[in-house]
Write a protein that holds these residues in place. Structure first.
Motif, PDB file in Angstrom:
ATOM      1  N   LEU A 104     -12.835 -10.963  -4.412  1.00  0.00           N
ATOM      2  CA  LEU A 104     -13.083 -12.389  -4.219  1.00  0.00           C
ATOM      3  C   LEU A 104     -14.459 -12.630  -3.601  1.00  0.00           C
ATOM      4  O   LEU A 104     -15.183 -13.545  -4.004  1.00  0.00           O
ATOM      5  N   VAL A 105     -14.801 -11.801  -2.623  1.00  0.00           N
ATOM      6  CA  VAL A 105     -16.110 -11.937  -1.969  1.00  0.00           C
ATOM      7  C   VAL A 105     -17.222 -11.698  -2.981  1.00  0.00           C
ATOM      8  O   VAL A 105     -18.200 -12.460  -3.056  1.00  0.00           O
ATOM      9  N   GLN A 106     -17.089 -10.633  -3.754  1.00  0.00           N
ATOM     10  CA  GLN A 106     -18.128 -10.307  -4.737  1.00  0.00           C
ATOM     11  C   GLN A 106     -18.230 -11.391  -5.807  1.00  0.00           C
ATOM     12  O   GLN A 106     -19.330 -11.738  -6.241  1.00  0.00           O
ATOM     13  N   SER A 107     -17.096 -11.940  -6.221  1.00  0.00           N
ATOM     14  CA  SER A 107     -17.103 -13.012  -7.220  1.00  0.00           C
ATOM     15  C   SER A 107     -17.787 -14.266  -6.693  1.00  0.00           C
ATOM     16  O   SER A 107     -18.343 -15.061  -7.458  1.00  0.00           O
ATOM     17  N   TYR A 122     -11.596 -17.466  -2.015  1.00  0.00           N
ATOM     18  CA  TYR A 122     -12.635 -17.176  -1.030  1.00  0.00           C
ATOM     19  C   TYR A 122     -12.993 -18.467  -0.309  1.00  0.00           C
ATOM     20  O   TYR A 122     -13.444 -19.431  -0.931  1.00  0.00           O
ATOM     21  N   THR A 123     -12.740 -18.505   0.990  1.00  0.00           N
ATOM     22  CA  THR A 123     -13.036 -19.711   1.763  1.00  0.00           C
ATOM     23  C   THR A 123     -14.256 -19.542   2.665  1.00  0.00           C
ATOM     24  O   THR A 123     -15.020 -20.486   2.864  1.00  0.00           O
ATOM     25  N   LEU A 139     -10.026 -22.190  10.447  1.00  0.00           N
ATOM     26  CA  LEU A 139      -9.884 -21.029   9.563  1.00  0.00           C
ATOM     27  C   LEU A 139      -8.552 -21.135   8.827  1.00  0.00           C
ATOM     28  O   LEU A 139      -7.519 -21.400   9.432  1.00  0.00           O
ATOM     29  N   GLN A 140      -8.592 -20.924   7.536  1.00  0.00           N
ATOM     30  CA  GLN A 140      -7.378 -20.978   6.726  1.00  0.00           C
ATOM     31  C   GLN A 140      -7.357 -19.804   5.763  1.00  0.00           C
ATOM     32  O   GLN A 140      -8.363 -19.514   5.110  1.00  0.00           O
TER      33      GLN A 140
END
Length: 303
Positions: A175-178, A134-135, A127-128
């Motif tokens: 970021l999640v939505q994008s 968004y990773t 995890l980073q």
């Protein structure tokens, strides 16, 4: 902001002419995998360790926190299902707390249950955290709650003090939505008590009386209790009256439910030893703005 936390730093350490940059959270992570069948159960311990390391070893803000100032929090992750290898569905309870001035009492600040905590986890992929990238959904979930925990904690020390942290949490949502993830608790289409709506409430100007009440309740209520119980109780009543303003326009909102899940038992205790008139006032106000916990508040009428 953080200077207001220094009242809990003890001894001459307070007088050091420098500040030490340190991570903001002291987070206990527990992953319960009892409901999930897997041949390799080591993955669950690895998951718990990885989440704990990210939460505790990431510098989420540019604020200065001494070790004594770290925010105490817990994440209870209950895995419900594993639709395929590496994909998990979970319920997660997030709890944060802080000490109260002049006592050994620790008060719950945030209590929130997320029923749409779904993510992929592969032990081979560390995890980073990258603030503007968004990773993975898991990293987004963890960073969202890290900032929310910090924001609510800061709201208890300064009026509307958590604004910057909430902005960072909102950046995570964007970021999640994008990235195309518009479900699972990340959008306006989700349940009114989802993480999206919790943050939306905290950013909404209509909820400023609630956030102001969080400061008044903690900093001028609980933190004053050891010195002057009457003043402290009166300030808590004023905080509840602020919350009443929000209840009138947005009853049942996620931020309101979270507040009362954290505070209903404590509120009963705060007014247990109050004068009869103040106790009755508290009872009437509490049962109006938080009818869900009426049974707890009825204890005030029997004492």
């Amino acid at each position: 902001m953080l200077a207001k936390r220094l009242i809990w730093v003890v001894g001459l350490f307070l007088l050091l002419p420098f500040a030490v940059k340190a991570q903001e959270l002291r987070c206990e992570v527990i992953v319960n995998s009892d409901q999930v069948q897997a041949t390799d159960r080591q993955v669950f311990q690895q998951m718990q360790n990885a989440i704990s390391e990210i939460m505790n070893n990431t510098r989420w803000t540019n604020e200065y926190y001494q070790n004594e100032e770290k925010i105490r929090c817990k994440m209870f992750i209950t895995l419900r299902a594993m639709p395929r290898v590496g994909l998990f569905e979970a319920n997660t309870q997030i709890i944060s707390s802080r000490p109260t001035y002049g006592s050994g009492y620790e008060t719950t600040v945030l209590s929130f249950v997320d029923t749409k905590f779904a993510f992929e986890y592969n032990p081979a992929q560390p995890l980073q955290f990258s603030p503007n990238t968004y990773t993975s959904n898991l990293m987004a979930l963890l960073s969202f709650y890290a900032y929310t925990i910090i924001g609510v904690d800061q709201d208890t020390f300064a009026r509307l003090g958590g604004a910057n942290a909430y902005t960072e949490a909102n950046n995570i949502v964007s970021l999640v939505q994008s990235a195309g993830n518009t479900g699972g608790g990340w959008s306006a289409n989700d349940d009114a008590r989802s993480r999206y709506w919790l943050l939306n409430n905290l950013l909404d100007p209509q909820f400023e009386p609630l956030r102001a009440a969080i400061y008044l309740y903690h900093r001028q209520g609980l933190d004053v209790m050891a010195q002057d119980k009457e003043v402290a109780r009166q300030n808590v009543l004023e905080a509840l009256q602020n919350i009443q303003r929000v209840v009138r326009v947005r009853p049942g909102a996620a931020a309101l439910r979270s507040f009362f899940e954290a505070k209903s038992s404590e509120l009963t205790n705060v007014f247990t030893a109050a004068a009869p008139e103040q106790k009755q006032q508290a009872f009437e106000l509490l049962t109006q703005i938080d009818p869900t916990n009426r049974a707890k508040y009825e204890a005030l009428t029997r004492r």
